[in-house]
Design an enzyme around this catalytic site. Structure first.
Site, PDB file in Angstrom:
ATOM      1  N   THR A 184       0.893  -1.158   0.000  1.00 36.99           N
ATOM      2  CA  THR A 184       0.000   0.000   0.000  1.00 36.99           C
ATOM      3  C   THR A 184       0.925   1.200   0.000  1.00 36.99           C
ATOM      4  OG1 THR A 184      -1.894  -1.000   1.143  1.00 36.99           O
ATOM      5  CG2 THR A 184      -1.516   1.300   1.601  1.00 36.99           C
ATOM      6  N   ARG A 212     -13.727  -7.329  -3.396  1.00 35.86           N
ATOM      7  CA  ARG A 212     -13.309  -7.107  -2.001  1.00 35.86           C
ATOM      8  C   ARG A 212     -12.802  -5.664  -1.836  1.00 35.86           C
ATOM      9  NH1 ARG A 212      -8.112  -5.503   0.393  1.00 35.86           N
ATOM     10  NH2 ARG A 212      -8.062  -6.321   2.502  1.00 35.86           N
ATOM     11  N   VAL A 213     -13.210  -5.027  -0.755  1.00 39.54           N
ATOM     12  CA  VAL A 213     -12.703  -3.692  -0.428  1.00 39.54           C
ATOM     13  C   VAL A 213     -11.938  -3.793   0.879  1.00 39.54           C
ATOM     14  CG1 VAL A 213     -13.357  -1.330   0.190  1.00 39.54           C
ATOM     15  CG2 VAL A 213     -14.578  -2.521  -1.646  1.00 39.54           C
ATOM     16  N   GLY A 214     -10.766  -3.195   0.926  1.00 40.30           N
ATOM     17  CA  GLY A 214      -9.940  -3.270   2.131  1.00 40.30           C
ATOM     18  C   GLY A 214     -10.166  -2.100   3.068  1.00 40.30           C
ATOM     19  N   ASP A 215      -9.235  -1.934   3.979  1.00 42.07           N
ATOM     20  CA  ASP A 215      -9.337  -0.897   5.004  1.00 42.07           C
ATOM     21  C   ASP A 215      -9.003   0.496   4.499  1.00 42.07           C
ATOM     22  OD1 ASP A 215      -6.708  -1.987   4.621  1.00 42.07           O
ATOM     23  OD2 ASP A 215      -6.031  -0.808   6.336  1.00 42.07           O
ATOM     24  N   THR A 235      -1.178   0.287   6.916  1.00 47.16           N
ATOM     25  CA  THR A 235      -0.942  -0.783   5.938  1.00 47.16           C
ATOM     26  C   THR A 235      -0.916  -2.115   6.684  1.00 47.16           C
ATOM     27  OG1 THR A 235       0.651  -1.744   4.391  1.00 47.16           O
ATOM     28  CG2 THR A 235       1.573  -0.301   6.075  1.00 47.16           C
ATOM     29  N   GLY A 236      -1.462  -3.142   6.050  1.00 49.50           N
ATOM     30  CA  GLY A 236      -1.495  -4.445   6.710  1.00 49.50           C
ATOM     31  C   GLY A 236      -2.728  -5.224   6.302  1.00 49.50           C
ATOM     32  N   GLY A 238      -6.034  -5.825   5.844  1.00 49.55           N
ATOM     33  CA  GLY A 238      -7.115  -4.847   5.875  1.00 49.55           C
ATOM     34  C   GLY A 238      -8.345  -5.282   6.629  1.00 49.55           C
TER      35      GLY A 238
HETATM   36  N1  ASP Z   1      -4.241  -2.780   3.848  1.00 53.88           N
HETATM   37  C1  ASP Z   1      -4.249  -3.204   2.472  1.00 53.88           C
HETATM   38  C2  ASP Z   1      -5.535  -3.927   2.201  1.00 53.88           C
HETATM   39  O1  ASP Z   1      -5.901  -4.775   2.995  1.00 53.88           O
HETATM   40  C3  ASP Z   1      -3.098  -4.054   2.093  1.00 53.88           C
HETATM   41  C4  ASP Z   1      -1.751  -3.649   2.637  1.00 53.88           C
HETATM   42  O2  ASP Z   1      -1.617  -2.573   3.217  1.00 53.88           O
HETATM   43  O3  ASP Z   1      -0.804  -4.409   2.497  1.00 53.88           O
HETATM   44  O4  ASP Z   1      -6.131  -3.694   1.184  1.00 53.88           O
END
Ligand code: ASP
Length: 321
Positions: A184, A212-215, A235-236, A238
């Site tokens: 991200t 799919r929608v992330g955070d 980031t991580g 989500g």
């Molecule tokens: N947070 C992002 C998501 O889940 C992915 C990431 O930051 O690695 O879409």
């Protein structure tokens, strides 16, 4: 409150945002942090070196703009567009394809003093999703748009669209140990007007199901800014950042619990690991110039520059040079 009143209030916010100063010189203080994702430590050495360089140059550009008095939102948009255009990072061009092989992008931007925010998700043709997020924030009465309506709105506002294949770039084969591929990009800024803001943009991760929608575009999960507390980009994994409203939890711990940004960020990252060892990282800055960057993943590409130390320092692992 009637719908008309709600819409009126939203338009008031939107028009306020369009008068946002693009030039600030009230104070000498400015800070910029950027991240290139908690998954950015994965890959061969030459790619890691290239990512560090990309991030260093982006932070250096942001630092120059801030020193010259450019406003927080303009800096965030400029730096994130640059990171989205970098094929080495998982946002915009170079976004990681989902499990059916096409790239779907999410982005958000938020400003601290009035909680104005814009977000868009599931984008397949918007070249720079952060531009659309900002247009939603400044030129619509809404916060979050998806699907055909978001694309039509982008067209109406002259936001560039590309063929979905434009996002696909060749990737080195992953070492067997890597696990899911993610990443991200995010930027948090304090400008010389004292404004703080945050922006985040992503391709998500490679095993995600289309739709799919992330955070990242969920305000309060991967992106949040409140002048009274901090501007945060995460980031991580989500799904966990959404469940724990992670970025807002940092802010809430500061607002209600009196935690420092540093303490709040570390606590939230620790809590995220409890149910399923969801790892990740965050960057953040406060209106009085304090900043933090922490991660529980193996690494997180990140960089910082401040009015006191304007030469960008960049790291992926424990290092920051
Ligand atoms: N947070 C992002 C998501 O889940 C992915 C990431 O930051 O690695 O879409």
């Amino acid at each position: 409150m009637s719908l008309a009143a709600v819409v009126g209030l939203s338009f008031a916010l939107a028009s306020h945002s369009s008068t946002s100063p693009s030039s600030c010189s009230g104070s000498d203080r400015w800070v910029i942090l950027a991240h290139g994702g908690a998954g950015a430590w994965q890959g061969p050495e030459h790619l890691l070196a290239r990512r560090r360089q990309v991030l260093r140059e982006a932070v250096a550009q942001g630092a120059r703009l801030l020193a010259d008095g450019t406003g927080a939102l303009d800096v965030i948009e400029t730096v994130i567009v640059r990171l989205e255009d970098a094929p080495e990072l998982n946002a915009g061009r170079g976004g990681i394809p989902n499990r059916e092989g096409f790239v779907e992008l999410d982005a958000a931007i938020m400003r601290g003093h009035d909680l104005a925010a814009g977000a868009a998700a599931g984008l397949r043709t918007i070249k720079n999703p952060i531009r659309l997020a900002r247009a939603i924030m400044e030129q619509s009465p809404h916060v979050f748009m998806v699907d055909r309506g978001a694309v039509a709105f982008a067209l109406e506002k002259g936001i560039e669209q590309v063929n979905p294949s434009w996002f696909l770039v060749p990737r080195p084969p992953p070492p067997a140990s890597e696990g899911k591929k993610s990443g991200t990009v995010g930027v948090t800024v304090l400008d010389r007007c004292g404004e703080i803001a945050a922006g985040t943009s992503t391709g998500g991760y490679d095993t995600k199901i289309p739709g799919r929608v992330g955070d990242v575009p969920v305000i309060g999960a991967g992106t949040y800014a409140n002048a009274k507390t901090a501007a945060i980009s995460a980031t991580g994994w989500g799904e966990y950042f959404i469940r724990y409203t992670a970025a807002h939890d940092v802010s809430a711990r500061m607002a209600y619990g009196g935690a420092s940004l540093d303490e709040a960020m570390k606590a939230v990252l620790r809590i995220l690991r409890e149910p399923e060892d969801a790892r990740g990282g965050m960057i953040g800055v406060t209106a009085d110039g304090k900043w933090a960057a922490h991660f529980t993943s193996m690494g997180m590409l990140r960089g910082v520059a401040t009015f006191k130390a304007p030469t960008p320092r960049v790291g992926i692992f424990a290092d920051l040079d």
